[in-house]
Motif scaffolding. Structure first.
Motif, PDB file in Angstrom:
ATOM      1  N   ASP A  85       6.169  -8.705  -7.193  1.00  0.00           N
ATOM      2  CA  ASP A  85       6.823  -9.129  -5.957  1.00  0.00           C
ATOM      3  C   ASP A  85       6.116  -8.576  -4.725  1.00  0.00           C
ATOM      4  OD1 ASP A  85       8.724 -10.426  -7.450  1.00  0.00           O
ATOM      5  OD2 ASP A  85      10.205  -8.817  -7.328  1.00  0.00           O
ATOM      6  N   GLU A  86       6.176  -9.318  -3.640  1.00  0.00           N
ATOM      7  CA  GLU A  86       5.643  -8.835  -2.371  1.00  0.00           C
ATOM      8  C   GLU A  86       6.665  -7.895  -1.729  1.00  0.00           C
ATOM      9  OE1 GLU A  86       4.372 -11.996   0.196  1.00  0.00           O
ATOM     10  OE2 GLU A  86       2.487 -12.217  -0.906  1.00  0.00           O
ATOM     11  N   ILE A  87       6.180  -6.745  -1.288  1.00  0.00           N
ATOM     12  CA  ILE A  87       7.033  -5.683  -0.752  1.00  0.00           C
ATOM     13  C   ILE A  87       6.760  -5.546   0.744  1.00  0.00           C
ATOM     14  CG2 ILE A  87       7.596  -3.231  -0.863  1.00  0.00           C
ATOM     15  CD1 ILE A  87       6.235  -3.403  -3.760  1.00  0.00           C
ATOM     16  N   PHE A  88       7.816  -5.643   1.547  1.00  0.00           N
ATOM     17  CA  PHE A  88       7.677  -5.364   2.976  1.00  0.00           C
ATOM     18  C   PHE A  88       8.172  -3.938   3.210  1.00  0.00           C
ATOM     19  CE2 PHE A  88       8.958  -5.122   7.398  1.00  0.00           C
ATOM     20  CZ  PHE A  88       7.802  -5.608   8.015  1.00  0.00           C
ATOM     21  N   LEU A  89       7.279  -3.084   3.679  1.00  0.00           N
ATOM     22  CA  LEU A  89       7.577  -1.668   3.859  1.00  0.00           C
ATOM     23  C   LEU A  89       7.839  -1.338   5.313  1.00  0.00           C
ATOM     24  CD1 LEU A  89       7.562   1.363   2.889  1.00  0.00           C
ATOM     25  CD2 LEU A  89       5.089   1.322   3.359  1.00  0.00           C
ATOM     26  N   ILE A  95       2.543   5.768   2.527  1.00  0.00           N
ATOM     27  CA  ILE A  95       3.380   5.195   1.467  1.00  0.00           C
ATOM     28  C   ILE A  95       2.798   3.867   1.020  1.00  0.00           C
ATOM     29  CG2 ILE A  95       5.701   4.417   0.841  1.00  0.00           C
ATOM     30  CD1 ILE A  95       6.822   6.253   3.006  1.00  0.00           C
ATOM     31  N   ASP A  96       2.391   3.049   1.976  1.00  0.00           N
ATOM     32  CA  ASP A  96       1.761   1.768   1.651  1.00  0.00           C
ATOM     33  C   ASP A  96       0.527   1.975   0.770  1.00  0.00           C
ATOM     34  OD1 ASP A  96       1.550  -1.286   2.559  1.00  0.00           O
ATOM     35  OD2 ASP A  96      -0.464  -0.430   2.610  1.00  0.00           O
ATOM     36  N   ASP A 108       2.382  -7.634   5.220  1.00  0.00           N
ATOM     37  CA  ASP A 108       2.706  -7.390   6.625  1.00  0.00           C
ATOM     38  C   ASP A 108       3.638  -8.452   7.184  1.00  0.00           C
ATOM     39  OD1 ASP A 108       1.073  -5.128   6.739  1.00  0.00           O
ATOM     40  OD2 ASP A 108      -0.703  -6.325   7.230  1.00  0.00           O
ATOM     41  N   ASP A 109       3.930  -9.470   6.396  1.00  0.00           N
ATOM     42  CA  ASP A 109       4.779 -10.577   6.841  1.00  0.00           C
ATOM     43  C   ASP A 109       6.165 -10.411   6.227  1.00  0.00           C
ATOM     44  OD1 ASP A 109       5.969 -12.902   7.639  1.00  0.00           O
ATOM     45  OD2 ASP A 109       4.679 -14.227   6.440  1.00  0.00           O
ATOM     46  N   GLY A 118      12.494   0.839   2.642  1.00  0.00           N
ATOM     47  CA  GLY A 118      12.537   1.764   3.774  1.00  0.00           C
ATOM     48  C   GLY A 118      12.122   3.162   3.356  1.00  0.00           C
ATOM     49  N   GLY A 119      11.344   3.828   4.187  1.00  0.00           N
ATOM     50  CA  GLY A 119      10.916   5.198   3.922  1.00  0.00           C
ATOM     51  C   GLY A 119      10.537   5.882   5.224  1.00  0.00           C
ATOM     52  N   TRP A 120      10.080   7.119   5.114  1.00  0.00           N
ATOM     53  CA  TRP A 120       9.811   7.904   6.320  1.00  0.00           C
ATOM     54  C   TRP A 120       8.580   7.390   7.059  1.00  0.00           C
ATOM     55  CZ3 TRP A 120       5.831  11.047   8.163  1.00  0.00           C
ATOM     56  CH2 TRP A 120       6.161  11.808   9.296  1.00  0.00           C
ATOM     57  N   THR A 121       8.672   7.388   8.380  1.00  0.00           N
ATOM     58  CA  THR A 121       7.524   7.145   9.245  1.00  0.00           C
ATOM     59  C   THR A 121       7.793   7.796  10.592  1.00  0.00           C
ATOM     60  OG1 THR A 121       6.201   5.495  10.440  1.00  0.00           O
ATOM     61  CG2 THR A 121       8.468   4.875   9.867  1.00  0.00           C
TER      62      THR A 121
END
Length: 260
Positions: A85-89, A95-96, A108-109, A118-121
């Motif tokens: 699956d395509e993952i949008f992060l 992490i990416d 990126d789309d 969702g994760g830390w940034t």
């Protein structure tokens, strides 16, 4: 005596880039008393191999495979359930990179993604909330790397963590995540137990956070040790439904637990 020991990192072994006092002797004592040791961080921006390198650079004797993180748990879950699956992060570039290095597909789309993660940034932005709205619908899995709302900075002051970002996404989406990985999830417990190679009932977990380290141990039937060197103080402990088996000021006092 416990055969396997899980040791948290941030707030337990180090704060920022500095080892906490007495850590080296405490780890040596732990090694004398157990069959296997696993350092386990809920920080998703580095994988276990990177944490091994970091601990070695700090002067600790750590072998390959003796550390893991929420990133490893997240990768394992995604490879099992969303391998194609395509993952949008919404999360840090690091992490990416970990996801891609492990054969997962990020995009990126936001439109058309099958997973919203969702994760830390440190660069969380209003645009991320817009993208989350574009990405999410009832067919898209909404996941979080870990629930930590804060983490201790070098000076001991709290800073926003992954949980703060995941909660912001949940707020705008008006839905809770399908899974939040990392401690104290059952996925994190499985990762820890598999790597230690012993049953959960034969494990001891040492950490500074009631809602993650101690909760994971409590749910899994592990013996638990809370250290007061990080995110939790005695006032927090008194107000919590999660109660450890032992409380020590720091991991330097682990002898009081190991000696029974």
């Amino acid at each position: 005596m416990s055969r396997g020991i899980v040791v948290d990192l941030d707030g337990t072994v180090y704060r920022g880039d500095s080892l906490l006092p007495g850590v080296d002797s405490a780890i040596a004592r732990i090694r004398e008393q157990c069959e296997s040791l696993l350092f386990f961080s809920n920080n998703p921006t580095h994988d276990g191999a990177a944490y091994v390198d970091r601990l070695v650079d700090m002067g600790l004797s750590v072998e390959p495979g003796e550390a893991c993180s929420a990133a490893d748990v997240t990768v394992e879950y995604l490879r099992e359930h969303h391998s194609d699956d395509e993952i949008f992060l919404v999360g840090a570039q690091s992490i990416d990179e970990i996801l891609r290095e492990n054969g997962l597909v990020t995009t990126d789309d936001p439109v058309g993604a099958s997973v919203l993660l969702g994760g830390w940034t440190p660069e969380f932005h209003y645009r991320d909330l817009v993208d989350a709205l574009r990405a999410h619908d009832e067919d898209v899995a909404f996941l979080g790397t870990d629930p930590d709302r804060t983490f201790p900075a070098e000076n001991g002051e709290p800073e926003p963590g992954s949980g703060a970002i995941i909660n912001a996404l949940a707020g705008v989406l008006e839905t809770e995540p399908d899974r939040i990985l990392g401690k104290p999830s059952r996925e994190a417990t499985r990762t820890a137990v598999d790597r230690l190679g012993v049953p959960a009932s034969d494990c001891l977990v040492v950490g500074d956070r009631l809602s993650t380290d101690i909760a994971m141990g409590e749910r899994a039937g592990m013996e638990t040790v809370l250290v007061l060197s990080g995110a939790t103080d005695r006032e927090d402990l008194a107000a919590s439904d999660v109660q450890p088996d032992h409380v020590v000021d720091s991991i330097a006092d682990i002898d009081t637990v190991l000696d029974g």
